[in-house]
Design a protein around this motif. Sequence first.
Motif, PDB file in Angstrom:
ATOM      1  N   ILE A 114      -2.626  18.562   6.825  1.00 18.31           N
ATOM      2  CA  ILE A 114      -2.176  17.852   5.624  1.00 18.31           C
ATOM      3  C   ILE A 114      -1.383  18.852   4.798  1.00 18.31           C
ATOM      4  CG2 ILE A 114      -2.840  16.512   3.589  1.00 18.31           C
ATOM      5  CD1 ILE A 114      -5.572  16.045   4.924  1.00 18.31           C
ATOM      6  N   GLU A 115      -0.133  18.526   4.489  1.00 17.11           N
ATOM      7  CA  GLU A 115       0.713  19.435   3.707  1.00 17.11           C
ATOM      8  C   GLU A 115       1.187  18.775   2.418  1.00 17.11           C
ATOM      9  OE1 GLU A 115       3.918  22.184   5.311  1.00 17.11           O
ATOM     10  OE2 GLU A 115       5.160  20.702   4.244  1.00 17.11           O
ATOM     11  N   TRP A 116       0.958  19.460   1.309  1.00 16.05           N
ATOM     12  CA  TRP A 116       1.559  19.105   0.028  1.00 16.05           C
ATOM     13  C   TRP A 116       2.869  19.888  -0.050  1.00 16.05           C
ATOM     14  CZ3 TRP A 116      -3.491  19.310   1.064  1.00 16.05           C
ATOM     15  CH2 TRP A 116      -4.348  18.362   0.515  1.00 16.05           C
ATOM     16  N   THR A 117       3.990  19.203  -0.047  1.00 16.56           N
ATOM     17  CA  THR A 117       5.301  19.835   0.049  1.00 16.56           C
ATOM     18  C   THR A 117       6.038  19.732  -1.284  1.00 16.56           C
ATOM     19  OG1 THR A 117       5.436  19.095   2.358  1.00 16.56           O
ATOM     20  CG2 THR A 117       7.461  19.896   1.351  1.00 16.56           C
ATOM     21  N   CYS A 176       1.684  28.743   8.230  1.00 18.46           N
ATOM     22  CA  CYS A 176       1.816  27.298   8.057  1.00 18.46           C
ATOM     23  C   CYS A 176       2.431  26.664   9.304  1.00 18.46           C
ATOM     24  CB  CYS A 176       2.689  26.984   6.846  1.00 18.46           C
ATOM     25  SG  CYS A 176       1.868  27.288   5.264  1.00 18.46           S
ATOM     26  N   ASP A 177       1.969  25.460   9.623  1.00 21.90           N
ATOM     27  CA  ASP A 177       2.538  24.683  10.723  1.00 21.90           C
ATOM     28  C   ASP A 177       3.764  23.919  10.243  1.00 21.90           C
ATOM     29  OD1 ASP A 177       0.745  25.248  12.888  1.00 21.90           O
ATOM     30  OD2 ASP A 177      -0.762  24.023  11.900  1.00 21.90           O
ATOM     31  N   ASP A 178       4.701  23.669  11.166  1.00 21.51           N
ATOM     32  CA  ASP A 178       5.869  22.846  10.874  1.00 21.51           C
ATOM     33  C   ASP A 178       5.464  21.384  10.998  1.00 21.51           C
ATOM     34  OD1 ASP A 178       8.263  21.542  10.648  1.00 21.51           O
ATOM     35  OD2 ASP A 178       9.298  22.679  12.210  1.00 21.51           O
ATOM     36  N   GLU A 225       9.937  25.313  -9.910  1.00 24.57           N
ATOM     37  CA  GLU A 225       8.741  25.743  -9.189  1.00 24.57           C
ATOM     38  C   GLU A 225       8.653  25.056  -7.836  1.00 24.57           C
ATOM     39  OE1 GLU A 225       5.085  25.400 -11.256  1.00 24.57           O
ATOM     40  OE2 GLU A 225       5.598  26.889 -12.774  1.00 24.57           O
ATOM     41  N   ARG A 226       8.078  25.765  -6.875  1.00 24.32           N
ATOM     42  CA  ARG A 226       7.849  25.208  -5.556  1.00 24.32           C
ATOM     43  C   ARG A 226       6.501  25.687  -5.038  1.00 24.32           C
ATOM     44  NH1 ARG A 226      11.417  22.625  -7.043  1.00 24.32           N
ATOM     45  NH2 ARG A 226      13.329  21.960  -5.978  1.00 24.32           N
ATOM     46  N   LEU A 227       5.563  24.766  -4.887  1.00 29.79           N
ATOM     47  CA  LEU A 227       4.275  25.057  -4.281  1.00 29.79           C
ATOM     48  C   LEU A 227       4.129  24.176  -3.042  1.00 29.79           C
ATOM     49  CD1 LEU A 227       1.921  25.132  -7.410  1.00 29.79           C
ATOM     50  CD2 LEU A 227       2.829  27.084  -6.150  1.00 29.79           C
ATOM     51  N   THR A 228       3.966  24.805  -1.885  1.00 29.12           N
ATOM     52  CA  THR A 228       3.746  24.080  -0.640  1.00 29.12           C
ATOM     53  C   THR A 228       2.543  24.710   0.045  1.00 29.12           C
ATOM     54  OG1 THR A 228       6.083  23.519  -0.387  1.00 29.12           O
ATOM     55  CG2 THR A 228       4.731  23.440   1.591  1.00 29.12           C
ATOM     56  N   PHE A 229       1.556  23.898   0.396  1.00 30.91           N
ATOM     57  CA  PHE A 229       0.329  24.438   0.985  1.00 30.91           C
ATOM     58  C   PHE A 229      -0.265  23.416   1.946  1.00 30.91           C
ATOM     59  CE2 PHE A 229      -0.300  22.806  -3.300  1.00 30.91           C
ATOM     60  CZ  PHE A 229      -1.274  21.829  -3.135  1.00 30.91           C
ATOM     61  N   GLN A 230      -1.191  23.874   2.799  1.00 29.31           N
ATOM     62  CA  GLN A 230      -1.733  23.035   3.870  1.00 29.31           C
ATOM     63  C   GLN A 230      -3.251  23.177   3.977  1.00 29.31           C
ATOM     64  OE1 GLN A 230       0.240  24.273   7.480  1.00 29.31           O
ATOM     65  NE2 GLN A 230       2.164  23.215   6.977  1.00 29.31           N
ATOM     66  N   HIS A 282      -3.922  27.179   3.992  1.00 26.55           N
ATOM     67  CA  HIS A 282      -2.741  28.037   4.112  1.00 26.55           C
ATOM     68  C   HIS A 282      -1.770  27.758   2.967  1.00 26.55           C
ATOM     69  CE1 HIS A 282      -3.342  29.550   8.333  1.00 26.55           C
ATOM     70  NE2 HIS A 282      -4.186  28.528   8.337  1.00 26.55           N
ATOM     71  N   TYR A 283      -0.962  28.787   2.614  1.00 27.90           N
ATOM     72  CA  TYR A 283      -0.045  28.712   1.481  1.00 27.90           C
ATOM     73  C   TYR A 283       1.356  29.095   1.967  1.00 27.90           C
ATOM     74  CZ  TYR A 283      -4.555  28.312  -0.509  1.00 27.90           C
ATOM     75  OH  TYR A 283      -5.828  27.862  -0.752  1.00 27.90           O
ATOM     76  N   CYS A 284       2.228  28.088   2.030  1.00 27.90           N
ATOM     77  CA  CYS A 284       3.550  28.253   2.642  1.00 27.90           C
ATOM     78  C   CYS A 284       4.572  28.799   1.661  1.00 27.90           C
ATOM     79  CB  CYS A 284       4.034  26.908   3.191  1.00 27.90           C
ATOM     80  SG  CYS A 284       2.762  25.922   4.024  1.00 27.90           S
ATOM     81  N   THR A 285       4.589  28.257   0.446  1.00 30.18           N
ATOM     82  CA  THR A 285       5.569  28.650  -0.571  1.00 30.18           C
ATOM     83  C   THR A 285       4.891  28.733  -1.924  1.00 30.18           C
ATOM     84  OG1 THR A 285       7.359  27.546   0.610  1.00 30.18           O
ATOM     85  CG2 THR A 285       7.746  28.059  -1.695  1.00 30.18           C
ATOM     86  N   ILE A 286       5.046  29.876  -2.596  1.00 30.47           N
ATOM     87  CA  ILE A 286       4.598  30.038  -3.982  1.00 30.47           C
ATOM     88  C   ILE A 286       5.783  30.627  -4.733  1.00 30.47           C
ATOM     89  CG2 ILE A 286       2.968  31.121  -5.558  1.00 30.47           C
ATOM     90  CD1 ILE A 286       0.998  31.350  -3.237  1.00 30.47           C
ATOM     91  N   ASN A 287       6.476  29.801  -5.485  1.00 31.71           N
ATOM     92  CA  ASN A 287       7.703  30.240  -6.140  1.00 31.71           C
ATOM     93  C   ASN A 287       7.820  29.600  -7.524  1.00 31.71           C
ATOM     94  OD1 ASN A 287      10.252  31.397  -6.513  1.00 31.71           O
ATOM     95  ND2 ASN A 287      11.281  29.582  -5.714  1.00 31.71           N
ATOM     96  N   PRO A 288       7.801  30.399  -8.592  1.00 31.26           N
ATOM     97  CA  PRO A 288       7.669  31.852  -8.584  1.00 31.26           C
ATOM     98  C   PRO A 288       6.206  32.274  -8.467  1.00 31.26           C
ATOM     99  CG  PRO A 288       7.876  31.080 -10.826  1.00 31.26           C
ATOM    100  CD  PRO A 288       8.033  29.861  -9.958  1.00 31.26           C
ATOM    101  N   VAL A 289       5.990  33.544  -8.156  1.00 33.01           N
ATOM    102  CA  VAL A 289       4.634  34.086  -8.102  1.00 33.01           C
ATOM    103  C   VAL A 289       4.212  34.435  -9.524  1.00 33.01           C
ATOM    104  CG1 VAL A 289       3.178  35.918  -7.196  1.00 33.01           C
ATOM    105  CG2 VAL A 289       4.974  34.943  -5.765  1.00 33.01           C
ATOM    106  N   ASN A 290       3.306  33.655 -10.089  1.00 29.73           N
ATOM    107  CA  ASN A 290       2.809  33.942 -11.437  1.00 29.73           C
ATOM    108  C   ASN A 290       1.330  33.567 -11.490  1.00 29.73           C
ATOM    109  OD1 ASN A 290       2.667  31.099 -11.835  1.00 29.73           O
ATOM    110  ND2 ASN A 290       4.749  31.052 -12.650  1.00 29.73           N
ATOM    111  N   VAL A 291       0.709  33.768 -12.638  1.00 26.67           N
ATOM    112  CA  VAL A 291      -0.740  33.578 -12.719  1.00 26.67           C
ATOM    113  C   VAL A 291      -1.134  32.134 -12.415  1.00 26.67           C
ATOM    114  CG1 VAL A 291      -1.182  35.523 -14.247  1.00 26.67           C
ATOM    115  CG2 VAL A 291      -0.590  33.320 -15.237  1.00 26.67           C
ATOM    116  N   ARG A 292      -0.375  31.157 -12.917  1.00 29.66           N
ATOM    117  CA  ARG A 292      -0.724  29.754 -12.684  1.00 29.66           C
ATOM    118  C   ARG A 292      -0.548  29.398 -11.210  1.00 29.66           C
ATOM    119  NH1 ARG A 292      -1.039  24.946 -15.996  1.00 29.66           N
ATOM    120  NH2 ARG A 292      -1.891  23.337 -14.620  1.00 29.66           N
ATOM    121  N   ASN A 293       0.557  29.830 -10.628  1.00 31.55           N
ATOM    122  CA  ASN A 293       0.846  29.454  -9.250  1.00 31.55           C
ATOM    123  C   ASN A 293       0.010  30.201  -8.228  1.00 31.55           C
ATOM    124  OD1 ASN A 293       2.718  27.640 -10.164  1.00 31.55           O
ATOM    125  ND2 ASN A 293       4.483  28.943  -9.754  1.00 31.55           N
TER     126      ASN A 293
END
Length: 737
Positions: free
Chosen positions: A651-654, A542-544, A665-670, A683-694
């Motif tokens: 474009i990042e969803w933070t 992921c880009d900053d 939950e925290r989902l951040t992706f670009q 790209h997928y920056c943060t998947i927290n927690p890692v579960n089936v939905r996320n």
Amino acid sequence: MSTRWSYAVMAVLLAGCGADGTQSGTDSGPADTGAVDTGVRPDVPAGDTGPADSGRTDTGPTDSGTTDSGTTDTGPADAGDLDSGVTDAGPADTGVTDAGPVDAGPMDSGPMDAGPVDAPSDASVPADVQSVGCAMPLGSITLPGTVAPINGITRGASTIASSSCQGNTGGPENVYRLTVTSTTGVIIDTDNPATTFDTVVSIRRTCGDVATSVACDDDGGSTPGNSSVVRTALAPGDYSVIVDGFSSNAGSYVLRARTYEVSANALCASATPLTAAAPVTAQDITRSGGPSTTCVTNGAGQLFYSFTLPANSQATIRATPTGTTPAWTPVVRALDSCAATTCVANATGGSGTVATLALANTSAVPRTFTLSVSATSATATGTFDLSAAVTTVVPTSVCDAATALVNGATAVTGNTTVGVARASRCSTTDTSNEVFYSVSVPAGQRVTVRAQPQSGGTWRPRVRAAVNCAATTCQGTPAVASVDGGEALLNLDNPTQLPRTLIVSVTSTTGTGGAFTLASTAAPLSPARTPYYTLSSITGACDDVASGATVAPTGGWDDDTTSAIAALPWTFQFFATPATHFSVASNGFAQLWPSMTGTPSDEFGNVTIPTAGVPNNFVAPFWDDLSPVNAATSLVRTLSIGVAPARRFVIEWTNWQSVSGASSERLTFQAKLFETTGEIELHYCTINPVNVRNTGSQATVGVEDSTGMRGNLVGFDFPGSVATATAFRLTPPAPAP
């Protein structure tokens, strides 16, 4: 300015503001108009053998003259201007403190004190400190022991790599040295109303190395938007506690550190041996260590056990809650070692009921596993017994040793009577024995699996498919024979551009079943998919975009909202058509437009690609029904990186969550659009927690053109479609010659 001189000036300022804690009155006279004092210097405390001065303290107001030009006093700060005379050899003055009022004159116009920062006199006020990262910790914490709450402020820039539990920690950090003198449970948190920003707290063995993290938490406290709670067991040694900020957040916090009693096996290195002949009993979950970072990452701390499975054997591990009406839910995990980053297998029980884990060792040598037991809730209390039953492996009887089916090959034979009855399965309408197979479903194809009782069989087979042995959700609808002795036929579709491997189980709807034949065949889906882009998997990076522009609807982000149409920084070729504008939806996709004209979609119900209905002309890193975690931290940012003609638009969803998810939950992706090549990356920056939905069980990943007739489907309603370690690159076809 020398440090000594600056300290003296600061002492003058503090005296004028009533900073002297011994002052009992205030000066009532007007401000001095006299010249600078030309008398002797203040007394030097040591060496004077004469009697103490008997003179009275000046009752006049504070001087308003200029600063002394003489040498700096070596004695205590004078309440007047600095003396320019020689040092007084007499003893220190014993005169009384001024009884007059505080001076009303203007503040000193000299430069600020260059000395060290002030220490707060009021413990409720955050400490006046500057972040210095790993180079110079702000303080020390020793445990076990009593530690007063620490008030702090993060400020400045980030100097430490992001935390293991949260990849987006671009805020400044404060660091504390932690010394543990004996094995203990440690709780460190920012769970306090005075904490004003979204904190991330971690403990590391080496401050600057995220790989040495032993515990980390983002939003585990009572106010998930700000507070974090780390709970783990630590061996004696030195560690670093890092208080960081999610994204670029910074501010005030209150840090607490305390301990709790742990069992010896709260540390993986001190695992308790478990054998089939010697189960362990009366294990206390409240004396556990840190939560899992491998699989089933939510929940309480763990207690560890070592278990050796003989060659060509299978084992059933059972964690059974004990006591009067237990109400917590146990989780059992198996790892290859304490250092493992993935689980071999895991199982979750019900509320107060046993968790049953199946393990297999099909090799010719013994295999040792590390087992852990925890609860699904960090606040769980209670005890449990742990046991192991070992038998000889029977082919197909253990999910981890599933037999591979070859599509189009001759049917294999099996028998459900040699299977196992698992407590956890993707469909619980029956509890009969299962036998296991694996099948590969090629991209863009359908695999048909047929189970048929052998001649004379009067039972009805059921065929199920799941993404892995631990899954509790089936892929597709389980197939059941309609008559006794009839065939069960299961269709498994894969419309995506990536092959999928699934676990298939066969069981009987009643009784133990019997012998059967099993076969699989593959064929292209109809209509056949015609992808436009070439798909490849790449390493996630992921880009900053912290310095990028924020994009939001007029009223701010909410469930099912979209931004207005805005201009792209350059013209992007999307499905060989120029796109000059874009819009962003809260539900994880962005639409591309040929002009300012259009109606952005906020559609929350994801569908496969391509589909003619809205939305169209979109790039979907993670199209699911998403909602902001909170208005302050859930953002969409855009940033153009690089120099023309080789720029990329990010474009990042933070900081988003599924609409039914927890606030932690925290989902951040670009999504990245590349100017010269026309490539698209997801790209997928943060998947927290890692579960089936996320990880994609209700998400669409891919791109679709403006007509809804062409598209590239990367993932559709498939758990494990996305992960932080992997990104996707979509490359357009080369221009025609």
